[in-house]
Design an enzyme around this catalytic site. Structure first.
Site, PDB file in Angstrom:
ATOM      1  N   HIS A 132       0.805  -1.236   0.000  1.00 29.50           N
ATOM      2  CA  HIS A 132       0.000   0.000   0.000  1.00 29.50           C
ATOM      3  C   HIS A 132       0.835   1.282   0.000  1.00 29.50           C
ATOM      4  CE1 HIS A 132      -3.565  -2.364   0.691  1.00 29.50           C
ATOM      5  NE2 HIS A 132      -3.199  -2.746   1.896  1.00 29.50           N
ATOM      6  N   GLY A 140      -2.067   2.086   5.189  1.00 29.99           N
ATOM      7  CA  GLY A 140      -2.385   0.685   5.501  1.00 29.99           C
ATOM      8  C   GLY A 140      -1.213  -0.117   6.048  1.00 29.99           C
ATOM      9  N   ASP A 256      -4.189 -12.502   5.306  1.00 31.44           N
ATOM     10  CA  ASP A 256      -5.470 -12.003   5.818  1.00 31.44           C
ATOM     11  C   ASP A 256      -6.669 -12.457   4.986  1.00 31.44           C
ATOM     12  OD1 ASP A 256      -4.469 -10.415   3.810  1.00 31.44           O
ATOM     13  OD2 ASP A 256      -4.553  -8.534   4.939  1.00 31.44           O
TER      14      ASP A 256
HETATM   15 ZN   LIG Z   1      -4.008  -7.148   3.667  1.00 30.69          ZN
END
Ligand SMILES: [Zn+2]
Length: 380
Positions: A132, A140, A256
């Site tokens: 990011h 982020g 994630d």
């Molecule tokens: Zn992520």
């Protein structure tokens, strides 16, 4: 050689304990692979990262942003830094932040160098994957974009680079960096920007100018499960990757997308990650893998250890091995069944919703991108 990039220096300092981004995960993953025996053998080893110099950082980041990062690293807070994302809940200011992020990101550049020199065909930097970060802005949990710097290093050496990102979040920083270029293709599977940060990565984002067709996005619905995910890999990502025919693959292994991650809403087990990594490995190209997100610490560590063994080609032996090591202590995890997750069951209603969303999304991406690479768009 198969190289695991890490140094104990990365186990000290790092992000503050209040951050969901746990920088201890890389060292925990290393200890897990050591315990599992998947670092044994003369073809494997641990290589330390080398901290990026200011000059290296400036290949992507703007000097005024790096100045702000240096000030923040000394504990100085100012409004200018805040405007560049420094000192926000996602990107907190902490002592020693510039040395930490320069070393963590340097691991990916070291890995790129080893691949270019022919000294590694597999290199994994679990402390990397900061997809990011922008030239002038932290975002982020990402301050320095190691993925962009590694892809630039490879591309400048004349390599065709495929960047595949399986983190739950869209790789906005990497996509932007190469949006107008065709020598680095970015392919991302992520939870749709409709439901998740950073709100980008839609089907229509396909690159511009020379780069048209070289940014490929597969936004996924909430609840996406293993089989549906692998359908996107097989019917969406792999045909494009094969047509591109990269010399080297950079793989962002944010964990994630796993079920139970506290920041995202996909429902994968780590078996899906293992299957993706195995399909990528079978393309027969050098692979530079990085870490990334992953906010359930134990699941992330176990997922990375599993991916490392798959990257190394141990998968065939893996299941037999994990039976034998059923009681292995994975440092902090309560799960004692080896590295693999149990198969997750998805109910019929959830499946129906996810399948319909994914089929529509796949049709859109295929119709937008496949013709640009001369690939038949009809679904099998
Ligand atoms: Zn992520």
């Amino acid at each position: 050689m198969k190289v695991f990039v890490h140094t104990p220096e990365l186990d000290v300092g790092g992000y503050p304990p209040s951050s969901p981004f746990n920088t201890r995960r890389a060292g925990m993953a290393l200890r897990t692979v050591e315990q599992m025996g998947t670092l044994d053998g003369s073809d494997r080893g641990v290589v330390p990262p080398v901290s990026l110099s200011r000059e290296q950082l400036e290949r992507f980041h703007e000097p005024r942003y790096l100045d702000a990062l240096a000030r923040a690293s000394r504990g100085e807070h100012d409004l200018q830094a805040l405007r560049m994302g420094l000192g926000t809940p996602d990107c907190p200011i902490f002592p020693g932040m510039l040395p930490y992020v320069s070393l963590a990101a340097g691991g990916s550049v070291v890995a790129a160098g080893l691949i270019l020199a022919g000294e590694a065909e597999i290199a994994f930097n679990p402390s990397g994957g900061y997809h990011h970060a922008h030239p002038d802005r932290a975002s982020g949990f990402c301050y320095v974009n190691d993925v962009v710097l590694a892809c630039m290093t490879l591309a400048e050496a004349g390599k065709r680079v495929l960047f595949l990102d399986v983190d739950a979040h869209h790789c906005d920083g990497v996509q932007d960096a190469f949006y107008g270029r065709s020598e680095v293709m970015t392919v991302s599977l992520h939870e749709s920007g409709k439901t998740l940060f950073p709100g980008t990565g839609f089907e229509e984002e396909i690159g511009r100018g020379e780069g048209r067709g070289y940014a490929v996005n597969f936004p996924l619905p909430v609840g996406t499960y293993d089989e549906a995910y692998l359908r996107v890999i097989d019917q969406g990502a792999l045909p494009v990757i094969r047509a591109f025919d990269p010399d080297v693959i950079v793989l962002e292994l944010g964990m994630d997308s796993l079920a139970g991650d506290p920041l995202a809403h996909l429902e994968l087990s780590n078996n899906a990650y293992a299957d993706v990594v195995e399909r990528v490995r079978r393309l027969g190209k050098p692979i530079l893998a990085t870490g990334g997100g992953g906010y359930h610490v134990e699941n992330t560590v176990r997922g990375w250890a599993l991916c490392w063994s798959v990257l190394c080609g141990d998968q065939e032996h893996h299941d037999a091995m994990s039976f034998g090591m059923g009681g292995v202590l994975l440092e902090t995890t309560e799960w004692s069944g080896g590295l693999r997750d149990r198969t997750l069951l998805t109910d019929g209603g959830r499946r129906g919703y996810v399948d319909a969303e994914i089929e529509a999304m796949l049709r859109r991406v295929r119709s937008l991108v496949f013709p640009l690479h001369g690939i038949d768009i009809s679904l099998p």
